[in-house]
Design a protein around this motif. Structure first.
Motif, PDB file in Angstrom:
ATOM      1  N   MET A  62       0.841  -1.180   0.000  1.00 17.56           N
ATOM      2  CA  MET A  62       0.000   0.000   0.000  1.00 17.56           C
ATOM      3  C   MET A  62       0.888   1.245   0.000  1.00 17.56           C
ATOM      4  SD  MET A  62      -3.024   1.027   2.616  1.00 17.56           S
ATOM      5  CE  MET A  62      -4.378   1.763   1.771  1.00 17.56           C
ATOM      6  N   ALA A  63       0.442   2.243  -0.699  1.00 15.54           N
ATOM      7  CA  ALA A  63       1.172   3.514  -0.761  1.00 15.54           C
ATOM      8  C   ALA A  63       1.347   4.047   0.662  1.00 15.54           C
ATOM      9  CB  ALA A  63       0.410   4.518  -1.615  1.00 15.54           C
ATOM     10  N   GLU A  64       2.553   4.472   0.947  1.00 13.13           N
ATOM     11  CA  GLU A  64       2.820   4.997   2.281  1.00 13.13           C
ATOM     12  C   GLU A  64       2.487   6.472   2.332  1.00 13.13           C
ATOM     13  OE1 GLU A  64       6.649   5.866   4.989  1.00 13.13           O
ATOM     14  OE2 GLU A  64       6.371   3.768   4.425  1.00 13.13           O
ATOM     15  N   ARG A  65       1.716   6.822   3.304  1.00  9.92           N
ATOM     16  CA  ARG A  65       1.363   8.227   3.500  1.00  9.92           C
ATOM     17  C   ARG A  65       2.601   9.028   3.869  1.00  9.92           C
ATOM     18  NH1 ARG A  65      -4.098   8.791   7.093  1.00  9.92           N
ATOM     19  NH2 ARG A  65      -5.473   7.650   5.683  1.00  9.92           N
ATOM     20  N   PRO A  66       2.702  10.228   3.350  1.00 14.60           N
ATOM     21  CA  PRO A  66       3.810  11.092   3.758  1.00 14.60           C
ATOM     22  C   PRO A  66       3.826  11.337   5.267  1.00 14.60           C
ATOM     23  CG  PRO A  66       2.756  11.968   1.804  1.00 14.60           C
ATOM     24  CD  PRO A  66       1.902  10.821   2.283  1.00 14.60           C
ATOM     25  N   THR A  67       2.655  11.375   5.869  1.00 15.61           N
ATOM     26  CA  THR A  67       2.584  11.646   7.305  1.00 15.61           C
ATOM     27  C   THR A  67       3.280  10.565   8.128  1.00 15.61           C
ATOM     28  OG1 THR A  67       0.382  10.648   7.331  1.00 15.61           O
ATOM     29  CG2 THR A  67       0.504  13.060   7.202  1.00 15.61           C
ATOM     30  N   THR A  68       3.340   9.349   7.606  1.00 15.14           N
ATOM     31  CA  THR A  68       4.048   8.279   8.304  1.00 15.14           C
ATOM     32  C   THR A  68       5.526   8.631   8.415  1.00 15.14           C
ATOM     33  OG1 THR A  68       2.462   6.635   7.506  1.00 15.14           O
ATOM     34  CG2 THR A  68       4.617   5.817   8.241  1.00 15.14           C
ATOM     35  N   GLY A  69       6.097   9.065   7.319  1.00 16.40           N
ATOM     36  CA  GLY A  69       7.505   9.474   7.335  1.00 16.40           C
ATOM     37  C   GLY A  69       7.746  10.690   8.204  1.00 16.40           C
ATOM     38  N   TRP A  70       6.796  11.615   8.206  1.00 15.59           N
ATOM     39  CA  TRP A  70       6.951  12.811   9.036  1.00 15.59           C
ATOM     40  C   TRP A  70       6.972  12.427  10.514  1.00 15.59           C
ATOM     41  CZ3 TRP A  70       2.487  15.915   6.309  1.00 15.59           C
ATOM     42  CH2 TRP A  70       2.825  16.119   4.967  1.00 15.59           C
ATOM     43  N   ARG A  71       6.049  11.546  10.908  1.00 21.93           N
ATOM     44  CA  ARG A  71       6.010  11.094  12.305  1.00 21.93           C
ATOM     45  C   ARG A  71       7.297  10.351  12.674  1.00 21.93           C
ATOM     46  NH1 ARG A  71       1.000  11.734  14.606  1.00 21.93           N
ATOM     47  NH2 ARG A  71      -0.788  11.713  13.217  1.00 21.93           N
ATOM     48  N   GLU A  72       7.754   9.486  11.772  1.00 21.65           N
ATOM     49  CA  GLU A  72       8.988   8.746  12.028  1.00 21.65           C
ATOM     50  C   GLU A  72      10.171   9.700  12.173  1.00 21.65           C
ATOM     51  OE1 GLU A  72       9.082   6.021   8.741  1.00 21.65           O
ATOM     52  OE2 GLU A  72       7.635   4.656   9.704  1.00 21.65           O
ATOM     53  N   GLY A  73      10.216  10.741  11.372  1.00 28.75           N
ATOM     54  CA  GLY A  73      11.285  11.729  11.466  1.00 28.75           C
ATOM     55  C   GLY A  73      11.274  12.459  12.793  1.00 28.75           C
ATOM     56  N   ILE A  74      10.084  12.785  13.263  1.00 25.02           N
ATOM     57  CA  ILE A  74       9.956  13.451  14.570  1.00 25.02           C
ATOM     58  C   ILE A  74      10.438  12.519  15.673  1.00 25.02           C
ATOM     59  CG2 ILE A  74       8.284  14.306  16.272  1.00 25.02           C
ATOM     60  CD1 ILE A  74       6.613  15.297  13.809  1.00 25.02           C
ATOM     61  N   GLU A  75      10.021  11.262  15.615  1.00 19.67           N
ATOM     62  CA  GLU A  75      10.426  10.294  16.637  1.00 19.67           C
ATOM     63  C   GLU A  75      11.933  10.061  16.628  1.00 19.67           C
ATOM     64  OE1 GLU A  75       7.984   6.905  15.702  1.00 19.67           O
ATOM     65  OE2 GLU A  75       6.150   7.930  16.329  1.00 19.67           O
ATOM     66  N   GLU A  76      12.513   9.938  15.444  1.00 20.78           N
ATOM     67  CA  GLU A  76      13.958   9.738  15.328  1.00 20.78           C
ATOM     68  C   GLU A  76      14.719  10.936  15.888  1.00 20.78           C
ATOM     69  OE1 GLU A  76      17.693   8.155  14.503  1.00 20.78           O
ATOM     70  OE2 GLU A  76      15.742   7.180  14.652  1.00 20.78           O
ATOM     71  N   GLU A  77      14.240  12.110  15.546  1.00 20.56           N
ATOM     72  CA  GLU A  77      14.878  13.314  16.056  1.00 20.56           C
ATOM     73  C   GLU A  77      14.792  13.366  17.580  1.00 20.56           C
ATOM     74  OE1 GLU A  77      14.923  17.364  13.963  1.00 20.56           O
ATOM     75  OE2 GLU A  77      13.305  17.511  15.460  1.00 20.56           O
ATOM     76  N   GLN A  78      13.656  12.989  18.131  1.00 21.27           N
ATOM     77  CA  GLN A  78      13.491  12.996  19.583  1.00 21.27           C
ATOM     78  C   GLN A  78      14.418  11.985  20.243  1.00 21.27           C
ATOM     79  OE1 GLN A  78      11.607  15.301  21.367  1.00 21.27           O
ATOM     80  NE2 GLN A  78      12.919  14.439  22.966  1.00 21.27           N
ATOM     81  N   ARG A  79      14.584  10.809  19.625  1.00 16.22           N
ATOM     82  CA  ARG A  79      15.512   9.810  20.172  1.00 16.22           C
ATOM     83  C   ARG A  79      16.934  10.371  20.211  1.00 16.22           C
ATOM     84  NH1 ARG A  79      12.082   6.282  17.423  1.00 16.22           N
ATOM     85  NH2 ARG A  79      13.322   6.289  15.509  1.00 16.22           N
ATOM     86  N   LYS A  80      17.322  11.059  19.160  1.00 19.41           N
ATOM     87  CA  LYS A  80      18.666  11.650  19.111  1.00 19.41           C
ATOM     88  C   LYS A  80      18.816  12.757  20.151  1.00 19.41           C
ATOM     89  CE  LYS A  80      19.603  10.579  14.291  1.00 19.41           C
ATOM     90  NZ  LYS A  80      19.838  11.131  12.946  1.00 19.41           N
ATOM     91  N   LEU A  81      17.768  13.553  20.336  1.00 17.80           N
ATOM     92  CA  LEU A  81      17.810  14.590  21.373  1.00 17.80           C
ATOM     93  C   LEU A  81      17.945  13.956  22.755  1.00 17.80           C
ATOM     94  CD1 LEU A  81      15.069  17.018  20.033  1.00 17.80           C
ATOM     95  CD2 LEU A  81      17.509  17.549  20.290  1.00 17.80           C
ATOM     96  N   ASP A  82      17.140  12.913  22.983  1.00 22.73           N
ATOM     97  CA  ASP A  82      17.178  12.221  24.284  1.00 22.73           C
ATOM     98  C   ASP A  82      18.541  11.591  24.539  1.00 22.73           C
ATOM     99  OD1 ASP A  82      14.530  12.954  24.611  1.00 22.73           O
ATOM    100  OD2 ASP A  82      13.734  10.957  24.128  1.00 22.73           O
ATOM    101  N   ALA A  83      19.178  11.102  23.491  1.00 23.70           N
ATOM    102  CA  ALA A  83      20.487  10.461  23.625  1.00 23.70           C
ATOM    103  C   ALA A  83      21.623  11.470  23.673  1.00 23.70           C
ATOM    104  CB  ALA A  83      20.707   9.493  22.463  1.00 23.70           C
ATOM    105  N   GLY A  84      21.302  12.719  23.385  1.00 22.05           N
ATOM    106  CA  GLY A  84      22.330  13.754  23.395  1.00 22.05           C
ATOM    107  C   GLY A  84      23.202  13.755  22.154  1.00 22.05           C
ATOM    108  N   THR A  85      22.735  13.090  21.086  1.00 20.13           N
ATOM    109  CA  THR A  85      23.526  13.028  19.855  1.00 20.13           C
ATOM    110  C   THR A  85      23.098  14.076  18.837  1.00 20.13           C
ATOM    111  OG1 THR A  85      22.074  11.320  18.927  1.00 20.13           O
ATOM    112  CG2 THR A  85      24.016  10.574  20.162  1.00 20.13           C
ATOM    113  N   LEU A  86      22.119  14.870  19.190  1.00 13.25           N
ATOM    114  CA  LEU A  86      21.658  15.942  18.309  1.00 13.25           C
ATOM    115  C   LEU A  86      21.586  17.231  19.105  1.00 13.25           C
ATOM    116  CD1 LEU A  86      20.488  16.835  15.515  1.00 13.25           C
ATOM    117  CD2 LEU A  86      18.224  16.289  16.444  1.00 13.25           C
TER     118      LEU A  86
END
Length: 133
Positions: free
Chosen positions: A1-25
């Motif tokens: 099924m075609a992936e919604r752009p919003t899925t990638g946007w949410r994943e990007g936010i989560e990834e960024e938050q993980r990096k912030l939490d880890a102190g790598t961003l």
């Protein structure tokens, strides 16, 4: 099924938050949550829900009916973009949304290339008539 752009946007936010939490961003470099606020994602998903609800009935439909579904989703996205001061969907997001619409139609039996060609359009001009973003 075609992936919604919003899925990638949410994943990007989560990834960024993980990096912030880890102190790598560096927090100064974090921008995803600002670029894609929850209200934007929720509104976009609501519009895509409605579009996806129309898709099963489009297989074998007239060109006019397919174009009406495309027009409906694009005009609704225009409203969301306007509500975000015309900056909700930048170049990457525009391309993602247009690709999603194309792929979703294709997955439901619409030959987008043939459809647009019958109307003197290039395949990637499917949304241009109504799109403000």
């Amino acid at each position: 099924m075609a992936e919604r752009p919003t899925t990638g946007w949410r994943e990007g936010i989560e990834e960024e938050q993980r990096k912030l939490d880890a102190g790598t961003l560096d927090p100064k470099c974090a921008c995803m949550a600002e670029l894609f606020p929850e209200g934007l994602i929720t509104a976009t998903d609501s519009i895509l829900d409605a579009f996806e609800g129309d898709l099963p009935s489009l297989q074998g439909s007239s060109d006019e009916r397919v174009f009406a579904a495309v027009q409906s989703v694009v005009l609704a996205l225009n409203i969301v973009n306007d509500e975000h001061n015309g900056g909700a969907y930048e170049t990457d997001e525009r391309e993602q949304l247009c690709e999603y619409i194309d792929e979703a139609l294709t997955e439901h039996g619409v030959d987008v290339g043939a459809l647009t060609a019958r109307h003197g359009l290039g395949r990637y001009q499917l949304t241009d008539r109504w799109r403000d973003w």
